[in-house]
Design a protein around this motif. Sequence first.
Motif, PDB file in Angstrom:
ATOM      1  N   TYR A 470      45.204  36.506  32.130  1.00 27.51           N
ATOM      2  CA  TYR A 470      43.889  36.724  31.517  1.00 27.51           C
ATOM      3  C   TYR A 470      43.033  35.481  31.712  1.00 27.51           C
ATOM      4  O   TYR A 470      43.509  34.362  31.496  1.00 27.51           O
ATOM      5  N   LYS A 476      41.349  39.874  27.042  1.00 32.50           N
ATOM      6  CA  LYS A 476      42.139  41.106  26.911  1.00 32.50           C
ATOM      7  C   LYS A 476      42.006  41.996  28.148  1.00 32.50           C
ATOM      8  O   LYS A 476      42.314  43.187  28.089  1.00 32.50           O
ATOM      9  N   ALA A 477      41.503  41.430  29.239  1.00 31.73           N
ATOM     10  CA  ALA A 477      41.341  42.218  30.472  1.00 31.73           C
ATOM     11  C   ALA A 477      42.136  41.531  31.579  1.00 31.73           C
ATOM     12  O   ALA A 477      41.653  40.579  32.192  1.00 31.73           O
ATOM     13  N   LEU A 483      40.509  47.874  35.259  1.00 28.33           N
ATOM     14  CA  LEU A 483      39.808  47.607  34.002  1.00 28.33           C
ATOM     15  C   LEU A 483      39.739  48.924  33.243  1.00 28.33           C
ATOM     16  O   LEU A 483      39.235  49.924  33.762  1.00 28.33           O
ATOM     17  N   ASP A 484      40.260  48.924  32.028  1.00 23.67           N
ATOM     18  CA  ASP A 484      40.206  50.145  31.219  1.00 23.67           C
ATOM     19  C   ASP A 484      38.746  50.451  30.883  1.00 23.67           C
ATOM     20  O   ASP A 484      37.879  49.586  30.982  1.00 23.67           O
ATOM     21  N   LYS A 609      36.969  44.763  23.016  1.00 19.93           N
ATOM     22  CA  LYS A 609      38.047  45.377  23.800  1.00 19.93           C
ATOM     23  C   LYS A 609      38.485  44.475  24.951  1.00 19.93           C
ATOM     24  O   LYS A 609      39.674  44.373  25.251  1.00 19.93           O
ATOM     25  N   PHE A 610      37.521  43.838  25.630  1.00 16.05           N
ATOM     26  CA  PHE A 610      37.881  43.012  26.783  1.00 16.05           C
ATOM     27  C   PHE A 610      38.088  41.540  26.409  1.00 16.05           C
ATOM     28  O   PHE A 610      38.369  40.714  27.276  1.00 16.05           O
ATOM     29  N   LEU A 628      40.462  44.796  38.513  1.00 15.82           N
ATOM     30  CA  LEU A 628      39.700  43.597  38.160  1.00 15.82           C
ATOM     31  C   LEU A 628      40.044  42.486  39.148  1.00 15.82           C
ATOM     32  O   LEU A 628      41.194  42.049  39.233  1.00 15.82           O
TER      33      LEU A 628
END
Length: 686
Positions: A470, A476-477, A483-484, A609-610, A628
């Motif tokens: 990360y 968190k990505a 990438l969600d 989230k990211f 990503l």
Amino acid sequence: MKESNTDVLIVGAGPAGHMAMTWFARCGVKARIIDKRPDSRFIGQADGLQSRTIEVFQSFGFGDRAQKEAYHMLEMCFWEPDANGNIVRANRMPDSTIGISRFQQSVLHQGRVESFMRDSVKKWSKDTLKIERPVQATSMKVDESVPESDTDAYPVTVTVKHMKEDVAAVNQYGAKIANGLFRAFDGDGNAEKEGEEETIHAKYVIGCDGAHSWVRRSLGIEMNGESTDYVWGVMDGVPVTDFPDIRSRCAIHSAESGSIMVIPREHGMVRLYIQLAQVPIDPEKSRIDRSKITPELIMDNARKIFSPYKIEMKFVKWYTAYQIGQRVATKFSDSNHRVFITGDACHTHSPKAGQGMNVSMMDSYNLAWKIGHVVRKLAPPEILNTYEPERKKVAQELIYYDYKLSRLFSGRPAVAGKSENGIDTKEFHDYFEKGNGFASGTIVDYRPSILVDKPEVKYLGEGEGDEPYYSPLATKAPIGRRLDTVQVMTQCDTKPVQLADVMPSDGRWRIVYFSGDIVNNAQLMKNAEAISDVLTSPDSFVKKHTPATCMLDSVIDVLMVHASGRWELEWNTIPEAFRPVDHYGRQDYWNVFADDKPYHFPHGHAYEKFGIDPSKGALVVLRPDGHLAKVSEASVDGLKEIEQFFGSVLLEQKSSWKSNGGYLDTGKELEEWYGIADYGSPVLAQ
Ligand SMILES: Cc1cc2nc3c(=O)[nH]c(=O)nc-3n(C[C@H](O)[C@H](O)[C@H](O)COP(=O)(O)OP(=O)(O)OC[C@H]3O[C@@H](n4cnc5c(N)ncnc54)[C@H](O)[C@@H]3O)c2cc1C
């Protein structure tokens, strides 16, 4: 003999071939696809659609069709023998890991899945790219004197035979019910059959020709691995049973009679994977005589495993039998990176974890956009070298996962107080739960390369994969993974949208600029203006990499997601690069998004989230396949790093926006690039 040229030849139109042609149609690549079978109308074979596969379908525009038609498999139940040897439910859990994707594993047969891709190809290729069948590839030569850098050359020569349908048809065992036995053990033969010959000269060839791959053998590539003695039968039909969990996915370990996997399917059907305790042996060949495997034999085994519950199969649609083995090809391409193999051609394993079709499609999903970039002269051929390391790693992880799962599932269970020697079913449950992340396809993690900018990471061992990496700017990505998605809101009209849905699979790179709270933080607004100035300057790297006759967002699409309140930010204060105006004066309103609560939906919390700090922001680079690639600071310095990154993965266009003084070349007809010729919400309007 007829001769022709094509940029890419795809050999084999199973799921892997279909996915490759889907990309090529979407990216306007000149390709051909052949298959030796007379038609694709079949039932049976693969059925499980993993979360990542549905995400990819969604990105091509047909995820909703798959979701609507497929059976949603939400629960997994584990059954095992009690002290009396009767099967009882021992555990339940969600079939897909909670929160790992917006889509959960679903079940739909392979023929239907392939038809979605054909429909997409028809649309994007304007019906010019069609599967040519029955056409069999019979010889292949690669001219190794042609350097990899010569992307104008056609160094691969493939001879194909256009056959008549009756010549190409394969013999089925078992007169009445469709089955896969004719190919399950030996393939359906690669014997040359009569037909009219054609010589095809190609820049690149993709062998999507299955487990017995002719392309792989032509390249002399070996398969490494082993097979076991376990034989499994597979049957699709409508069950008549008193077994209570028949509409959930179940793994049943019986005390003495073997194991069964229950897969609930569409149209009230169920698929049973049944371990066959005794199989007919051909005395002459000392091996399994597949022609003697019948639905009755498979059901005899099933009844014993389900006992004391009763089960009969009505309307049996398809059956087959297979032997478990796990094998991976030693190489995934020739040494000149002209011929590649994807799908079952490079890895085979047991089908129970629902991976075969999915991983096969994802191989082609990884490869085809790269070939598309090279033949359209957007990128140097070096990007093709990333295919093997990226996908071989997945194949090896898959083989390990399948090996372990298959042995735990095929082994006889230990029963407390009765037979201590056996597999520990608790270990099986735990491994299943842990493996779900991998099985979903969403945590596939690509290592550092010219396409993934991250440091070397720690390998945690077999079954564990790599430690995720990360950036401190997006904690968190993980870089290297897809990438969600997350919900954001269009700035122009407050529409809630999934970020992934505004970045479809259309061959473009994306820079997602998380600008932070630009309304309440003057420094962040200054950064945004400075970034905009660089992007709009006549010699910006985006202009350097974009052909002069295409819209400016045809190669690199820049999106902004800000963290200010949507109602605080006035449209006309948004820096110019993020609301560009085309040569008609029309503004693009659909590239600026707010991380805020829309009128009718909850807040998406994209920054959270990211793991992006709204007081700092981040610049995020996504590959055309949604992985990503890079994260950098939300500043001009960060943008310079991105320019450098693109300097090695994209080519400067000879006739570019930059060479045209920073403008679109309106003197020529606007070139349609990746199906996008115009503004006017090109993405949302699809
Ligand atoms: C009998 C059987 C049952 C299966 N059951 C399941 C299941 O229950 N669940 C699951 O997840 N997976 C299952 N699988 C696996 C799944 O179907 C495969 O993983 C998936 O189809 C692989 O896709 P592919 O495109 O790589 O290869 P394939 O689907 O095998 O496609 C290869 C294609 O190449 C063509 N071809 C081969 N040689 C040539 C040539 N020389 N010239 C032209 N064309 C050629 C073939 O005709 C074929 O259409 C099963 C596979 C088989 C064979």
